[in-house]
Enzyme design. Structure first.
Site, PDB file in Angstrom:
ATOM      1  N   ARG A  54       0.813  -1.224  -0.014  1.00  0.00           N
ATOM      2  CA  ARG A  54       0.171   0.239   0.050  1.00  0.00           C
ATOM      3  C   ARG A  54       0.973   1.389  -0.058  1.00  0.00           C
ATOM      4  NH1 ARG A  54      -2.239   2.296   4.408  1.00  0.00           N
ATOM      5  NH2 ARG A  54      -2.272   0.251   5.394  1.00  0.00           N
ATOM      6  N   TYR A 107     -14.271  15.398 -15.953  1.00  0.00           N
ATOM      7  CA  TYR A 107     -14.558  14.151 -15.931  1.00  0.00           C
ATOM      8  C   TYR A 107     -15.719  14.103 -14.784  1.00  0.00           C
ATOM      9  CZ  TYR A 107     -14.500   8.934 -15.501  1.00  0.00           C
ATOM     10  OH  TYR A 107     -14.857   7.540 -15.312  1.00  0.00           O
ATOM     11  N   ASP A 181      -5.418  17.590 -15.315  1.00  0.00           N
ATOM     12  CA  ASP A 181      -5.979  16.241 -15.580  1.00  0.00           C
ATOM     13  C   ASP A 181      -5.413  15.945 -17.251  1.00  0.00           C
ATOM     14  OD1 ASP A 181      -6.849  13.963 -16.549  1.00  0.00           O
ATOM     15  OD2 ASP A 181      -8.606  14.024 -15.208  1.00  0.00           O
ATOM     16  N   LYS A 206      -6.663   4.943 -19.600  1.00  0.00           N
ATOM     17  CA  LYS A 206      -6.878   5.192 -21.010  1.00  0.00           C
ATOM     18  C   LYS A 206      -5.733   5.022 -21.822  1.00  0.00           C
ATOM     19  CE  LYS A 206     -10.615   6.282 -18.906  1.00  0.00           C
ATOM     20  NZ  LYS A 206     -11.089   7.657 -18.333  1.00  0.00           N
TER      21      LYS A 206
HETATM   22  C1  LIG Z   1     -11.557   8.040 -17.223  1.00  0.00           C
HETATM   23  C2  LIG Z   1     -11.059   9.393 -16.805  1.00  0.00           C
HETATM   24  C3  LIG Z   1     -10.900   9.611 -15.121  1.00  0.00           C
HETATM   25  C4  LIG Z   1     -11.065   8.753 -14.127  1.00  0.00           C
HETATM   26  O1  LIG Z   1     -10.205   7.553 -14.346  1.00  0.00           O
HETATM   27  P1  LIG Z   1     -10.638   5.974 -13.920  1.00  0.00           P
HETATM   28  O2  LIG Z   1      -9.334   5.419 -14.113  1.00  0.00           O
HETATM   29  O3  LIG Z   1     -11.663   5.520 -14.440  1.00  0.00           O
HETATM   30  O4  LIG Z   1     -10.687   6.434 -12.356  1.00  0.00           O
HETATM   31  C5  LIG Z   1     -10.459  10.778 -14.735  1.00  0.00           C
HETATM   32  N1  LIG Z   1     -10.279  11.938 -15.907  1.00  0.00           N
HETATM   33  C6  LIG Z   1     -10.488  11.870 -17.242  1.00  0.00           C
HETATM   34  C7  LIG Z   1     -10.318  12.740 -18.015  1.00  0.00           C
HETATM   35  C8  LIG Z   1     -10.707  10.577 -17.502  1.00  0.00           C
HETATM   36  O5  LIG Z   1     -11.026  10.324 -18.954  1.00  0.00           O
END
Ligand SMILES: *Cc1c(COP(=O)(O)O)cnc(C)c1O
Length: 391
Positions: A54, A107, A181, A206
């Site tokens: 962790r 998001y 992000d 992604k």
């Molecule tokens: C998918 C996504 C998230 C969240 O990510 P997870 O891996 O599903 O928790 C956050 N920001 C953006 C822009 C995303 O496309």
């Protein structure tokens, strides 16, 4: 400095512990100390990769190190999901009485975190139109501690001028952190740290993972901030499993070639759809018709593999279009090797009728396309046959 493609394969070489070319999966929840002195060192050092998983794991260290290099950051951290990383980053940078500035389009879970979870802990926020830098300036208050950005963002691939917002934050002498992000662009196409951002976060689910097979998050920043985020992260507990860290590392090795190809295919498809009679509008930062194309050219090296399109017609025609696609899977997420299509309004259709959706400003004919590694000609042919069904 080595090129991105070389860094993806070799930046973690110093962490290799044996002669295996592919790294071993260190499937251990806990690690042994030689003596009291070593135990004390393991227990007190932030992000130690061999103490308790962790707190860190040898594979987290390798993934985080590569991503820090790609983003031009000092240090990095891995998480069980993108939201795990975003939550730990934001929660470790605010306290009761603070104020956050964020965008109208984030998001969805990020918007919920900022607008619903933070107020429960006495943190207020102001939501602004991300395309307007002066809106960020007007939103800043004396207790603003964090500005959170995301660019490009759903649903229309709207951009935020990262350099301008970072310059604004630095010009106000009250220690405002800017986090960004970078999931949609990924470091191949955009590097927010070079533009002035303090923290960069990714849903590694992604582009970084790239194969629609894992859920993970990565955050990069200065050593000091990473230690601060890590301190919150070990309390929240969104720990990336060693197996998923290994899959992520494996996926990242090919990030450069994948993303460059997906950029090129997406550009071809955006141009094809823009002149297609079955399509009303295409939103893609690489098109000259994108309202912020000039900004895209300024802050992005490639325009990414995601676009939004408005199909000619309403909810039903759009639903038929998505259902008629054969190569695009009707699935959420983005950035993997398979192309995906999402009918945004279908997410709401279970709870609202067309009229209620119109009132809530849900665009009934909007479809998000994530372009995979199939040949552009085959994807265009698939889109064309599905549009013939709807026209
Ligand atoms: C998918 C996504 C998230 C969240 O990510 P997870 O891996 O599903 O928790 C956050 N920001 C953006 C822009 C995303 O496309």
């Amino acid at each position: 400095m080595q090129h991105l493609d070389t860094q993806l394969l070799h930046a973690d070489a110093a962490f290799a512990t044996d002669s295996a070319v592919a790294p071993p999966i260190t499937y251990s929840a806990t690690f042994m100390a030689k003596d009291a002195e070593e135990f004390a060192e393991m227990a007190s050092q932030p992000q130690h990769s061999r103490y308790y998983t962790r707190y860190g794991n040898p594979l987290h260290e390798r993934v985080a190190h590569i991503l820090a290099q790609l983003e031009g950051a000092e240090s990095g951290l891995c998480f069980a999901s993108g939201m795990g990383g975003i939550a730990a980053s934001i929660l470790s940078h605010v306290k009761a009485g603070d104020h956050v500035v964020a965008q109208a389009n984030h998001y969805m879970a990020t918007s919920k975190l900022i607008s619903e979870l933070l107020p429960q802990f006495g943190v207020e926020s102001t939501i602004v139109d991300q395309t307007d830098v002066s809106a960020f300036a007007r939103a800043v208050r004396p207790n603003t501690r964090l500005i959170h950005l995301e660019t490009p963002a759903n649903p229309t691939m709207a951009l935020t001028d990262i350099a301008a917002v970072c310059a604004l934050a630095k010009s106000i002498d009250q220690g405002i952190t800017v986090s960004c992000d970078n999931t949609f662009a990924c470091p191949v196409n955009q590097q927010p740290i070079a533009l002035g951002a303090d923290i960069v976060m990714h849903s590694a689910t992604k582009w970084l993972g790239g194969h629609h097979d894992l859920t993970a998050g990565v955050v990069v920043s200065s050593k000091e901030r990473c230690a601060q985020i890590w301190n919150t992260a070990i309390t929240l507990g969104a720990t990336l499993s060693p197996m998923d860290a290994w899959l992520l590392l494996r996926g990242m090795r090919t990030l450069g070639v994948r993303v460059r190809q997906q950029n090129a295919t997406a550009m071809q498809i955006a141009q094809y759809l823009e002149q297609h009679p079955g399509i009303e509008k295409v939103f893609y930062p690489g098109l000259t018709s994108h309202p912020q194309h000039a900004l895209a050219k300024q802050q992005m090296r490639g325009f990414g593999g995601v676009m939004a399109v408005w199909v000619k017609g309403g909810y039903t025609q759009t639903a038929n279009f998505v259902a008629s696609l054969k190569l695009f899977a009707n699935a959420v997420s983005l950035g993997g090797v398979e192309s995906l299509a999402v009918h945004a309004a279908a997410m709401w259709a279970g709870t609202m009728n067309d009229e209620q959706m119109r009132q809530a400003n849900v665009q009934l004919n909007a479809v998000r396309l994530s372009i995979g590694l199939e040949a552009a000609e085959d994807l265009c042919a698939d889109l064309d046959q599905a549009l013939v069904v709807t026209c």
